[in-house]
Design an enzyme around this catalytic site. Structure first.
Site, mmCIF file in Angstrom:
data_model
loop_
_atom_site.group_PDB
_atom_site.id
_atom_site.type_symbol
_atom_site.label_atom_id
_atom_site.label_comp_id
_atom_site.label_asym_id
_atom_site.label_seq_id
_atom_site.Cartn_x
_atom_site.Cartn_y
_atom_site.Cartn_z
ATOM 1 N N GLY A 73 0.854 -1.189 0.000
ATOM 2 C CA GLY A 73 0.000 0.000 0.000
ATOM 3 C C GLY A 73 0.883 1.229 0.000
ATOM 4 N N GLN B 43 2.722 10.084 2.003
ATOM 5 C CA GLN B 43 4.068 9.509 2.046
ATOM 6 C C GLN B 43 4.956 10.075 0.930
ATOM 7 O OE1 GLN B 43 2.454 5.258 2.401
ATOM 8 N NE2 GLN B 43 4.332 5.156 3.622
ATOM 9 N N CYS C 130 6.370 0.148 7.875
ATOM 10 C CA CYS C 130 5.923 1.262 7.064
ATOM 11 C C CYS C 130 7.077 1.761 6.199
ATOM 12 C CB CYS C 130 5.415 2.390 7.963
ATOM 13 S SG CYS C 130 4.760 3.808 7.052
ATOM 14 N N LEU C 131 6.788 2.063 4.948
ATOM 15 C CA LEU C 131 7.832 2.554 4.044
ATOM 16 C C LEU C 131 8.390 3.899 4.517
ATOM 17 C CD1 LEU C 131 6.174 1.652 0.622
ATOM 18 C CD2 LEU C 131 8.105 0.499 1.717
ATOM 19 N N HIS D 290 -4.319 0.810 7.611
ATOM 20 C CA HIS D 290 -2.973 1.414 7.704
ATOM 21 C C HIS D 290 -2.859 2.606 6.751
ATOM 22 C CE1 HIS D 290 1.621 1.011 7.977
ATOM 23 N NE2 HIS D 290 1.435 1.807 6.923
ATOM 24 N N GLU D 291 -3.406 2.422 5.517
ATOM 25 C CA GLU D 291 -3.312 3.507 4.516
ATOM 26 C C GLU D 291 -4.215 4.676 4.849
ATOM 27 O OE1 GLU D 291 -0.653 0.979 3.189
ATOM 28 O OE2 GLU D 291 -0.818 3.128 2.923
ATOM 29 N N HIS E 235 -2.770 6.976 7.312
ATOM 30 C CA HIS E 235 -1.792 7.938 6.779
ATOM 31 C C HIS E 235 -2.478 9.230 6.338
ATOM 32 C CE1 HIS E 235 2.097 6.006 6.918
ATOM 33 N NE2 HIS E 235 1.702 4.959 6.213
HETATM 34 O O1 LIG Z 1 1.699 3.057 4.044
HETATM 35 C C1 LIG Z 1 2.145 1.966 3.324
HETATM 36 N N1 LIG Z 1 3.306 1.409 3.827
HETATM 37 O O2 LIG Z 1 4.039 2.104 4.657
HETATM 38 C C2 LIG Z 1 3.719 0.103 3.369
HETATM 39 C C3 LIG Z 1 3.398 -0.987 4.371
HETATM 40 C C4 LIG Z 1 1.937 -1.286 4.432
HETATM 41 C C5 LIG Z 1 1.512 -2.213 5.528
HETATM 42 C C6 LIG Z 1 2.404 -3.069 6.167
HETATM 43 C C7 LIG Z 1 1.952 -3.908 7.189
HETATM 44 C C8 LIG Z 1 0.626 -3.891 7.552
HETATM 45 C C9 LIG Z 1 -0.253 -3.041 6.918
HETATM 46 C C10 LIG Z 1 0.202 -2.205 5.913
HETATM 47 NI NI NI Z 2 2.769 3.144 5.926
#
Ligand SMILES: OCN(O)CCCc1ccccc1
Ligand code: NI
Length: 186
Positions: free
Chosen positions: A60, A65, A113-114, A156-157, A160
């Site tokens: 995601g 971001q 998270c990225l 999670h998205e 953000h």
């Molecule tokens: O925002 C997107 N991101 O940082 C990438 C990781 C996305 C994510 C990872 C673990 C559980 C839910 C969502």
């Molecule tokens: Ni994230």
């Protein structure tokens, strides 16, 4: 193309802002941004391209971001097997959780998270099921229910877009504390 340099890291104000709704019709730039976000996720999940450009795999991505404070997210959740079509491949504009289950869920291995260049261990408890309304880039409105891993990624998205980071939910003193009615996934 979007690479890791375009992704802002914790400390950047965009990650703690409430992002703005988009209005329709989208601008050309906004349509292109949506496509580029999905392309980033595909690239990040491609062994050769991710290696070549040093991309961290992502399922995601949210516009904040990229320091773009707009309510746009992209999701690319692979299917169960290598050759399956994705479980969820979608850009969502102005996504909104309109209802959710009482039950909670978390991933056994926590979240990452990225925009976070460190491990933050602990359970991130989220709604097990969510009903989300959103628009696609043409402005068409959808209302869909999600459960399991896609529901977790979606939350999670959407977080953000509201300046919330996954570790905001982790109990610092007892990161793996769990109420007994929370199901653990994965
Ligand atoms: O925002 C997107 N991101 O940082 C990438 C990781 C996305 C994510 C990872 C673990 C559980 C839910 C969502
Ligand atoms: Ni994230």
């Amino acid at each position: 193309m979007i690479t890791m340099e375009d992704i802002v890291r914790e400390g950047h104000p965009a990650l703690r802002q409430k992002a703005e709704e988009l209005s329709f019709p989208l601008s050309k730039e906004e349509v292109i941004l949506a496509e580029e976000m999905l392309t980033f996720l595909r690239n990040s999940q491609d062994p050769e391209i991710s290696e070549k450009y040093g991309l961290r795999a992502g399922v995601g991505l949210a516009a904040p971001q990229l320091a773009i404070s707009k309510r746009m997210i992209a999701l690319l959740i692979p299917g169960e097997y290598e050759d399956d079509s994705p479980e969820l491949e979608q850009v969502m504009i102005n996504p909104k959780i309109i209802s959710h289950s009482v039950e909670g869920v978390c991933l056994k291995d926590g979240e990452g998270c990225l925009s976070v260049d460190r491990e933050v261990p602990g359970f991130v408890v989220r709604h097990s099921r969510v009903t989300v309304s959103y628009q696609d880039t043409t402005g068409k409105t959808y209302k869909k229910r999600f459960k399991g891993y896609p529901a977790i990624v979606l939350q999670h998205e959407i977080d953000h877009l509201n300046g919330i980071m996954f570790y905001d939910y982790i109990d610092e003193n007892e990161p793996f504390a769990l109420d007994d009615d929370i199901s653990v996934l994965g």
